[in-house]
Design a protein around this motif. Structure first.
Motif, PDB file in Angstrom:
ATOM      1  N   GLY A 112       0.809  -1.216   0.000  1.00 18.68           N
ATOM      2  CA  GLY A 112       0.000   0.000   0.000  1.00 18.68           C
ATOM      3  C   GLY A 112       0.839   1.263   0.000  1.00 18.68           C
ATOM      4  N   TYR A 113       2.123   1.129   0.268  1.00 20.00           N
ATOM      5  CA  TYR A 113       3.027   2.276   0.292  1.00 20.00           C
ATOM      6  C   TYR A 113       4.152   2.023  -0.699  1.00 20.00           C
ATOM      7  N   VAL A 114       4.143   2.774  -1.769  1.00 17.81           N
ATOM      8  CA  VAL A 114       5.154   2.612  -2.812  1.00 17.81           C
ATOM      9  C   VAL A 114       5.585   3.983  -3.313  1.00 17.81           C
ATOM     10  N   ASP A 115       6.717   4.006  -3.996  1.00 23.07           N
ATOM     11  CA  ASP A 115       7.142   5.193  -4.724  1.00 23.07           C
ATOM     12  C   ASP A 115       6.664   5.028  -6.158  1.00 23.07           C
ATOM     13  N   ILE A 116       6.260   6.127  -6.765  1.00 24.54           N
ATOM     14  CA  ILE A 116       5.879   6.092  -8.174  1.00 24.54           C
ATOM     15  C   ILE A 116       6.938   6.861  -8.946  1.00 24.54           C
ATOM     16  N   GLU A 117       7.617   6.139  -9.811  1.00 30.80           N
ATOM     17  CA  GLU A 117       8.691   6.716 -10.607  1.00 30.80           C
ATOM     18  C   GLU A 117       8.157   7.052 -12.000  1.00 30.80           C
ATOM     19  N   ILE A 118       8.414   8.271 -12.443  1.00 32.46           N
ATOM     20  CA  ILE A 118       8.052   8.646 -13.812  1.00 32.46           C
ATOM     21  C   ILE A 118       9.233   8.274 -14.696  1.00 32.46           C
ATOM     22  N   GLU A 119       9.036   7.248 -15.497  1.00 33.45           N
ATOM     23  CA  GLU A 119      10.116   6.729 -16.335  1.00 33.45           C
ATOM     24  C   GLU A 119      10.230   7.472 -17.662  1.00 33.45           C
ATOM     25  N   ASP A 120       9.124   7.924 -18.200  1.00 34.07           N
ATOM     26  CA  ASP A 120       9.124   8.599 -19.496  1.00 34.07           C
ATOM     27  C   ASP A 120       9.716  10.003 -19.345  1.00 34.07           C
ATOM     28  N   PRO A 121      10.807  10.332 -20.084  1.00 32.98           N
ATOM     29  CA  PRO A 121      11.476  11.634 -19.921  1.00 32.98           C
ATOM     30  C   PRO A 121      10.582  12.835 -20.261  1.00 32.98           C
ATOM     31  N   ILE A 122       9.721  12.706 -21.244  1.00 34.11           N
ATOM     32  CA  ILE A 122       8.838  13.822 -21.612  1.00 34.11           C
ATOM     33  C   ILE A 122       7.827  14.076 -20.491  1.00 34.11           C
ATOM     34  N   SER A 123       7.241  13.017 -19.980  1.00 40.16           N
ATOM     35  CA  SER A 123       6.287  13.154 -18.873  1.00 40.16           C
ATOM     36  C   SER A 123       6.987  13.673 -17.624  1.00 40.16           C
ATOM     37  N   ARG A 124       8.214  13.216 -17.405  1.00 38.54           N
ATOM     38  CA  ARG A 124       8.970  13.672 -16.232  1.00 38.54           C
ATOM     39  C   ARG A 124       9.126  15.193 -16.252  1.00 38.54           C
ATOM     40  N   LYS A 125       9.405  15.756 -17.414  1.00 39.98           N
ATOM     41  CA  LYS A 125       9.527  17.220 -17.534  1.00 39.98           C
ATOM     42  C   LYS A 125       8.193  17.900 -17.241  1.00 39.98           C
ATOM     43  N   ARG A 126       7.121  17.320 -17.789  1.00 40.21           N
ATOM     44  CA  ARG A 126       5.797  17.923 -17.610  1.00 40.21           C
ATOM     45  C   ARG A 126       5.353  17.891 -16.139  1.00 40.21           C
ATOM     46  N   TRP A 127       5.742  16.865 -15.409  1.00 40.41           N
ATOM     47  CA  TRP A 127       5.319  16.695 -14.017  1.00 40.41           C
ATOM     48  C   TRP A 127       6.399  17.132 -13.026  1.00 40.41           C
ATOM     49  N   GLU A 129       7.123  19.757 -11.393  1.00 42.57           N
ATOM     50  CA  GLU A 129       6.640  20.456 -10.198  1.00 42.57           C
ATOM     51  C   GLU A 129       6.185  19.478  -9.107  1.00 42.57           C
ATOM     52  N   TYR A 130       5.838  18.264  -9.500  1.00 46.26           N
ATOM     53  CA  TYR A 130       5.286  17.275  -8.572  1.00 46.26           C
ATOM     54  C   TYR A 130       6.250  16.132  -8.276  1.00 46.26           C
ATOM     55  N   THR A 131       7.528  16.339  -8.611  1.00 46.09           N
ATOM     56  CA  THR A 131       8.519  15.304  -8.324  1.00 46.09           C
ATOM     57  C   THR A 131       9.481  15.778  -7.246  1.00 46.09           C
ATOM     58  N   SER A 132      10.096  14.825  -6.601  1.00 47.46           N
ATOM     59  CA  SER A 132      11.004  15.095  -5.497  1.00 47.46           C
ATOM     60  C   SER A 132      12.278  15.784  -5.999  1.00 47.46           C
ATOM     61  N   LYS A 133      12.795  16.692  -5.214  1.00 44.35           N
ATOM     62  CA  LYS A 133      14.040  17.377  -5.587  1.00 44.35           C
ATOM     63  C   LYS A 133      15.231  16.424  -5.472  1.00 44.35           C
ATOM     64  N   ASN A 134      15.192  15.542  -4.481  1.00 41.10           N
ATOM     65  CA  ASN A 134      16.289  14.587  -4.281  1.00 41.10           C
ATOM     66  C   ASN A 134      16.234  13.442  -5.290  1.00 41.10           C
ATOM     67  N   LYS A 137      12.938  11.586 -10.261  1.00 43.79           N
ATOM     68  CA  LYS A 137      12.012  10.768 -11.050  1.00 43.79           C
ATOM     69  C   LYS A 137      10.760  10.370 -10.274  1.00 43.79           C
ATOM     70  N   PHE A 138      10.721  10.639  -8.972  1.00 48.96           N
ATOM     71  CA  PHE A 138       9.636  10.135  -8.129  1.00 48.96           C
ATOM     72  C   PHE A 138       8.611  11.216  -7.795  1.00 48.96           C
ATOM     73  N   LEU A 139       7.336  10.832  -7.890  1.00 44.76           N
ATOM     74  CA  LEU A 139       6.257  11.759  -7.564  1.00 44.76           C
ATOM     75  C   LEU A 139       6.213  12.048  -6.072  1.00 44.76           C
ATOM     76  N   LYS A 140       5.830  13.275  -5.739  1.00 49.39           N
ATOM     77  CA  LYS A 140       5.583  13.661  -4.348  1.00 49.39           C
ATOM     78  C   LYS A 140       4.065  13.643  -4.167  1.00 49.39           C
ATOM     79  N   PRO A 141       3.510  12.612  -3.546  1.00 52.28           N
ATOM     80  CA  PRO A 141       2.060  12.497  -3.443  1.00 52.28           C
ATOM     81  C   PRO A 141       1.408  13.664  -2.704  1.00 52.28           C
TER      82      PRO A 141
END
Length: 163
Positions: A112-127, A129-134, A137-141
């Motif tokens: 129930g507790y996982v990290d969600i990694e954005i693997e697609d580079p284009i989507s990673r750029k678009r999102w 603002e919602y990814t971790s600074k450290n 590639k990982f979303l900040k829920p």
């Protein structure tokens, strides 16, 4: 002569206490009743309208509504007093865009507790603002949820103005 009683008839005979019988009758509802269908349809339409308005405000939040919960799974034991929905963010749900990763260093792995990694580079750029600074590639829920809630608040405030 063989008598086949429905389980409901048996239940009613077993409930000797009149107030309890009345409560049981009151708790029943017919999912196919016209009023129930109207309530379900109205709530569903409102949720769809809000979801579409959210996507118009921020295209990153383009979504699909999924019905869930006891009413839609036909497990509701009382009248329809709540309807559950999940909102699926379309881009993040596209195959190949994200991957679910176990959270490292947890004493007990919990699915129930996982990290969600954005693997697609284009989507990673678009999102971004919602990814971790450290872990870029990982979303900040929490950040994602806060934005989603603010979009809902904006949409509801606008709808309220038009009443």
């Amino acid at each position: 002569m063989l008598s086949l009683d429905s389980s409901e008839d048996k239940m009613m005979r077993q409930l000797k206490n009149k107030p309890l019988r009345e409560l049981y009758k009151e708790a029943e509802f017919d999912r196919e009743h016209q009023e129930v269908k109207e309530i379900e349809e109205t709530v569903g339409h409102l949720v769809q309208e809000i979801a579409e308005s959210i996507a118009e405000k921020d295209p990153l939040f383009t979504n699909t509504i999924l019905q869930s919960g006891s009413f839609y799974e036909d497990l509701k034991v009382e009248g329809p007093d709540e309807f559950d929905f999940m909102i699926c963010l379309e881009e993040l749900s596209t195959p190949g865009v994200c991957a679910i990763r176990a959270i490292p260093f947890r004493s007990v792995q919990d699915p129930g507790y996982v990290d969600i990694e954005i693997e697609d580079p284009i989507s990673r750029k678009r999102w971004k603002e919602y990814t971790s600074k450290n872990k870029k590639k990982f979303l900040k829920p929490k950040t994602l949820l806060e934005k989603f809630k603010s979009l809902i608040d904006e949409v509801l405030a606008e709808k309220k103005e038009h009443l």
